[in-house]
Write a protein that holds these residues in place. Sequence first.
Motif, PDB file in Angstrom:
ATOM      1  N   LEU A   3       0.819  -1.220   0.000  1.00  0.00           N
ATOM      2  CA  LEU A   3       0.000   0.000   0.000  1.00  0.00           C
ATOM      3  C   LEU A   3       0.854   1.271   0.000  1.00  0.00           C
ATOM      4  O   LEU A   3       0.589   2.200  -0.767  1.00  0.00           O
ATOM      5  CB  LEU A   3      -0.959   0.010   1.197  1.00  0.00           C
ATOM      6  N   ALA A   4       1.889   1.321   0.819  1.00  0.00           N
ATOM      7  CA  ALA A   4       2.726   2.519   0.890  1.00  0.00           C
ATOM      8  C   ALA A   4       3.355   2.837  -0.469  1.00  0.00           C
ATOM      9  O   ALA A   4       3.381   3.996  -0.903  1.00  0.00           O
ATOM     10  CB  ALA A   4       3.819   2.347   1.948  1.00  0.00           C
ATOM     11  N   LYS A   7       0.587   4.073  -2.860  1.00  0.00           N
ATOM     12  CA  LYS A   7       0.223   5.470  -2.574  1.00  0.00           C
ATOM     13  C   LYS A   7       1.235   6.424  -3.198  1.00  0.00           C
ATOM     14  O   LYS A   7       0.862   7.408  -3.837  1.00  0.00           O
ATOM     15  CB  LYS A   7       0.164   5.719  -1.065  1.00  0.00           C
ATOM     16  N   GLN A   8       2.513   6.123  -3.006  1.00  0.00           N
ATOM     17  CA  GLN A   8       3.575   6.973  -3.549  1.00  0.00           C
ATOM     18  C   GLN A   8       3.500   7.018  -5.075  1.00  0.00           C
ATOM     19  O   GLN A   8       3.646   8.078  -5.680  1.00  0.00           O
ATOM     20  CB  GLN A   8       4.947   6.481  -3.078  1.00  0.00           C
ATOM     21  N   LYS A   9       3.252   5.875  -5.672  1.00  0.00           N
ATOM     22  CA  LYS A   9       3.158   5.792  -7.127  1.00  0.00           C
ATOM     23  C   LYS A   9       1.962   6.617  -7.626  1.00  0.00           C
ATOM     24  O   LYS A   9       2.062   7.312  -8.633  1.00  0.00           O
ATOM     25  CB  LYS A   9       3.030   4.329  -7.556  1.00  0.00           C
ATOM     26  N   PHE A  10       0.833   6.535  -6.923  1.00  0.00           N
ATOM     27  CA  PHE A  10      -0.359   7.312  -7.299  1.00  0.00           C
ATOM     28  C   PHE A  10      -0.089   8.813  -7.190  1.00  0.00           C
ATOM     29  O   PHE A  10      -0.421   9.580  -8.089  1.00  0.00           O
ATOM     30  CB  PHE A  10      -1.563   6.931  -6.429  1.00  0.00           C
ATOM     31  N   ILE A  11       0.523   9.232  -6.096  1.00  0.00           N
ATOM     32  CA  ILE A  11       0.830  10.651  -5.885  1.00  0.00           C
ATOM     33  C   ILE A  11       1.744  11.169  -6.990  1.00  0.00           C
ATOM     34  O   ILE A  11       1.525  12.252  -7.541  1.00  0.00           O
ATOM     35  CB  ILE A  11       1.440  10.873  -4.479  1.00  0.00           C
ATOM     36  N   LEU A  34      -4.503  14.045  -0.491  1.00  0.00           N
ATOM     37  CA  LEU A  34      -5.774  14.237   0.203  1.00  0.00           C
ATOM     38  C   LEU A  34      -6.867  13.323  -0.353  1.00  0.00           C
ATOM     39  O   LEU A  34      -7.776  12.923   0.385  1.00  0.00           O
ATOM     40  CB  LEU A  34      -6.195  15.706   0.132  1.00  0.00           C
ATOM     41  N   LEU A  35      -6.784  12.981  -1.641  1.00  0.00           N
ATOM     42  CA  LEU A  35      -7.758  12.060  -2.242  1.00  0.00           C
ATOM     43  C   LEU A  35      -7.654  10.661  -1.656  1.00  0.00           C
ATOM     44  O   LEU A  35      -8.672   9.985  -1.466  1.00  0.00           O
ATOM     45  CB  LEU A  35      -7.532  11.955  -3.754  1.00  0.00           C
ATOM     46  N   ILE A  36      -6.442  10.212  -1.394  1.00  0.00           N
ATOM     47  CA  ILE A  36      -6.261   8.806  -0.976  1.00  0.00           C
ATOM     48  C   ILE A  36      -6.120   8.650   0.543  1.00  0.00           C
ATOM     49  O   ILE A  36      -5.895   7.548   1.019  1.00  0.00           O
ATOM     50  CB  ILE A  36      -5.051   8.169  -1.692  1.00  0.00           C
ATOM     51  N   THR A  37      -6.270   9.766   1.265  1.00  0.00           N
ATOM     52  CA  THR A  37      -6.193   9.708   2.717  1.00  0.00           C
ATOM     53  C   THR A  37      -7.616   9.702   3.274  1.00  0.00           C
ATOM     54  O   THR A  37      -8.421  10.546   2.897  1.00  0.00           O
ATOM     55  CB  THR A  37      -5.406  10.925   3.255  1.00  0.00           C
ATOM     56  N   GLU A  49       4.628  14.181   4.697  1.00  0.00           N
ATOM     57  CA  GLU A  49       4.340  13.105   3.748  1.00  0.00           C
ATOM     58  C   GLU A  49       4.967  13.367   2.371  1.00  0.00           C
ATOM     59  O   GLU A  49       5.460  12.449   1.715  1.00  0.00           O
ATOM     60  CB  GLU A  49       2.821  12.940   3.596  1.00  0.00           C
ATOM     61  N   LEU A  50       4.957  14.634   1.938  1.00  0.00           N
ATOM     62  CA  LEU A  50       5.444  14.961   0.590  1.00  0.00           C
ATOM     63  C   LEU A  50       6.825  15.615   0.577  1.00  0.00           C
ATOM     64  O   LEU A  50       7.336  15.948  -0.490  1.00  0.00           O
ATOM     65  CB  LEU A  50       4.433  15.872  -0.116  1.00  0.00           C
ATOM     66  N   SER A  51       7.384  15.826   1.759  1.00  0.00           N
ATOM     67  CA  SER A  51       8.701  16.476   1.878  1.00  0.00           C
ATOM     68  C   SER A  51       8.740  17.823   1.146  1.00  0.00           C
ATOM     69  O   SER A  51       9.608  18.071   0.307  1.00  0.00           O
ATOM     70  CB  SER A  51       9.809  15.559   1.342  1.00  0.00           C
ATOM     71  N   ILE A  52       7.782  18.675   1.479  1.00  0.00           N
ATOM     72  CA  ILE A  52       7.747  20.021   0.905  1.00  0.00           C
ATOM     73  C   ILE A  52       7.721  21.050   2.031  1.00  0.00           C
ATOM     74  O   ILE A  52       7.344  20.734   3.162  1.00  0.00           O
ATOM     75  CB  ILE A  52       6.559  20.226  -0.064  1.00  0.00           C
TER      76      ILE A  52
END
Length: 168
Positions: A3-4, A7-11, A34-37, A49-52
């Motif tokens: 899953l992790a 999720k990263q691949k989808f983002i 936000l869509l997948i959370t 989560e996104l390192s921004i």
Amino acid sequence: MELAEAKQKFIEAWGKLGSEWGINRTMAQVHALLLITPGPLTTEEIMEELSISRGNTNMTLRDLIGWGLVEKEHRPGERKEYFFADKDTWNIARQVAKERRKRELDPVLKILDELSKVTGDTNDPAYKTFNKSVTDINKLAKNVDKTLETMIKADESWFWGSILKIFK
């Protein structure tokens, strides 16, 4: 695939798709997260989560709220703000269509309407060519506008049913 990783691949994919559609990559990635959370996230959780950076996160969230794709909520007794996205893909598609129409198509229609009123010698080939091109593009743009208006107002099943009838 775990899953992790998924999720990263989808983002990443949503971010790439967004940038190909003319939307900031980070904006698309925050929207994807936000869509997948399942529940709302804080600015700090999104940053982590996104390192921004905080500034990038705040600016991106403000843009997403402006697009009508993300909402903010306050919880009693907490100072933090929580952000969440509508997860209904039809609502997302309609909202994006509405915003792109407002930002891109409406200004073009305004210019084309203005250019359609240009005067000149109707026997002049340059005038005829200009007038025909502008008129044809204006007609196409207005048809696109009507289609978007129908999509924005329509129920999903009715809209797709109508589209599919066209291609039968």
